[in-house]
Design a protein around this motif. Sequence first.
Motif, short mmCIF file in Angstrom:
data_model
loop_
_atom_site.label_atom_id
_atom_site.label_comp_id
_atom_site.label_asym_id
_atom_site.label_seq_id
_atom_site.Cartn_x
_atom_site.Cartn_y
_atom_site.Cartn_z
N GLY A 153 65.89 -36.33 49.31
CA GLY A 153 65.28 -35.60 50.42
C GLY A 153 64.19 -34.63 50.01
O GLY A 153 63.81 -33.75 50.79
N LEU A 154 63.65 -34.79 48.81
CA LEU A 154 62.55 -33.92 48.37
C LEU A 154 61.28 -34.28 49.15
O LEU A 154 61.05 -35.44 49.46
CB LEU A 154 62.29 -34.07 46.87
N THR A 155 60.49 -33.26 49.45
CA THR A 155 59.22 -33.48 50.15
C THR A 155 58.10 -32.79 49.39
O THR A 155 58.29 -31.71 48.82
CB THR A 155 59.25 -32.94 51.58
N VAL A 156 56.94 -33.42 49.39
CA VAL A 156 55.75 -32.86 48.75
C VAL A 156 54.91 -32.19 49.84
O VAL A 156 54.72 -32.77 50.91
CB VAL A 156 54.94 -33.96 48.03
N GLN A 157 54.44 -30.99 49.53
CA GLN A 157 53.64 -30.23 50.48
C GLN A 157 52.42 -29.63 49.79
O GLN A 157 52.44 -29.41 48.58
CB GLN A 157 54.47 -29.10 51.10
N GLU A 158 51.40 -29.36 50.58
CA GLU A 158 50.25 -28.62 50.09
C GLU A 158 50.42 -27.17 50.50
O GLU A 158 51.24 -26.85 51.35
CB GLU A 158 48.96 -29.19 50.68
N GLY A 159 49.65 -26.29 49.89
CA GLY A 159 49.62 -24.91 50.35
C GLY A 159 50.33 -23.89 49.47
O GLY A 159 50.27 -22.70 49.76
N ILE A 160 50.98 -24.31 48.43
CA ILE A 160 51.59 -23.34 47.52
C ILE A 160 50.47 -22.52 46.87
O ILE A 160 49.39 -23.04 46.59
CB ILE A 160 52.46 -24.04 46.45
N SER A 161 50.72 -21.26 46.65
CA SER A 161 49.69 -20.42 46.03
C SER A 161 49.70 -20.60 44.51
O SER A 161 50.71 -21.00 43.92
CB SER A 161 49.93 -18.95 46.37
N SER A 162 48.58 -20.28 43.93
CA SER A 162 48.48 -20.32 42.46
C SER A 162 49.49 -19.35 41.85
O SER A 162 50.12 -19.66 40.84
CB SER A 162 47.06 -19.94 42.03
N GLN A 163 49.65 -18.20 42.48
CA GLN A 163 50.59 -17.20 41.98
C GLN A 163 52.01 -17.76 41.96
O GLN A 163 52.76 -17.56 41.00
CB GLN A 163 50.54 -15.93 42.84
N GLU A 164 52.40 -18.51 43.00
CA GLU A 164 53.74 -19.09 43.05
C GLU A 164 53.95 -20.10 41.93
O GLU A 164 55.04 -20.17 41.35
CB GLU A 164 53.99 -19.76 44.40
N ILE A 165 52.93 -20.88 41.62
CA ILE A 165 53.03 -21.85 40.52
C ILE A 165 53.22 -21.13 39.19
O ILE A 165 54.10 -21.47 38.40
CB ILE A 165 51.80 -22.77 40.48
N VAL A 166 52.41 -20.11 38.97
CA VAL A 166 52.50 -19.35 37.71
C VAL A 166 53.85 -18.64 37.63
O VAL A 166 54.49 -18.65 36.57
CB VAL A 166 51.32 -18.37 37.58
N ASP A 167 54.29 -18.05 38.73
CA ASP A 167 55.59 -17.36 38.73
C ASP A 167 56.73 -18.33 38.43
O ASP A 167 57.65 -18.00 37.68
CB ASP A 167 55.84 -16.67 40.07
N LEU A 168 56.67 -19.53 39.01
CA LEU A 168 57.70 -20.52 38.75
C LEU A 168 57.68 -20.94 37.28
O LEU A 168 58.73 -21.06 36.65
CB LEU A 168 57.52 -21.73 39.67
N PHE A 169 56.49 -21.13 36.73
CA PHE A 169 56.39 -21.46 35.31
C PHE A 169 56.98 -20.34 34.45
O PHE A 169 57.77 -20.60 33.53
CB PHE A 169 54.93 -21.71 34.91
N LYS A 170 56.60 -19.09 34.75
CA LYS A 170 57.11 -17.96 33.97
C LYS A 170 58.63 -17.89 34.03
O LYS A 170 59.28 -17.66 33.02
CB LYS A 170 56.51 -16.65 34.50
N LYS A 171 59.17 -18.10 35.21
CA LYS A 171 60.62 -17.99 35.42
C LYS A 171 61.38 -19.10 34.72
O LYS A 171 62.48 -18.89 34.20
CB LYS A 171 60.89 -18.02 36.92
N THR A 172 60.82 -20.31 34.70
CA THR A 172 61.57 -21.45 34.20
C THR A 172 61.22 -21.87 32.77
O THR A 172 62.04 -22.46 32.09
CB THR A 172 61.37 -22.67 35.12
N LYS A 173 60.02 -21.59 32.33
CA LYS A 173 59.61 -22.05 31.00
C LYS A 173 58.94 -20.95 30.18
O LYS A 173 59.10 -20.90 28.96
CB LYS A 173 58.64 -23.24 31.16
#
Length: 135
Positions: A29-49
């Motif tokens: 049930g995963l869905t792909v969406q547009e609109g995530i911010s650059s900050q959210e991507i960087v924050d997710l990277f920082k948090k997970t890797k």
Amino acid sequence: MELNKTYSELYKAYSENAKRNIKKGLKAGLTVQEGISSQEIVDLFKKTKGEELEVFKSKDYKKLLALMKVFDENENAERLSVFDEKNNLMAGAFFMKNGNRFTYLKRGLTECGKSLGAMHLIMDTFIKKHCNKAT
């Protein structure tokens, strides 16, 4: 990867693992969406890797975000994300465009997103969107 072929031609060239992960993500049930911010991507990277990788310092993340901002402002950026059925962020990716070429710059990916094939879904969505458009 050259995207000047049909989607079905490109899909046939996917590894069996990629195809399996795409099916797994869709089934979950995963869905792909547009609109995530650059900050959210960087924050997710920082948090997970990022915490594992001692080479990345605060100044490096600032430079990365500044680069992403330049591509955003010039409308030469594409950001995709994957969410689960409960709207939890599983993955996010940033692509930058220069001329007729895209470069995959950075991603953030949770462990759950990894196990469900979230990045394969992002890449597959990106390929579907841009195939047969390269010159």
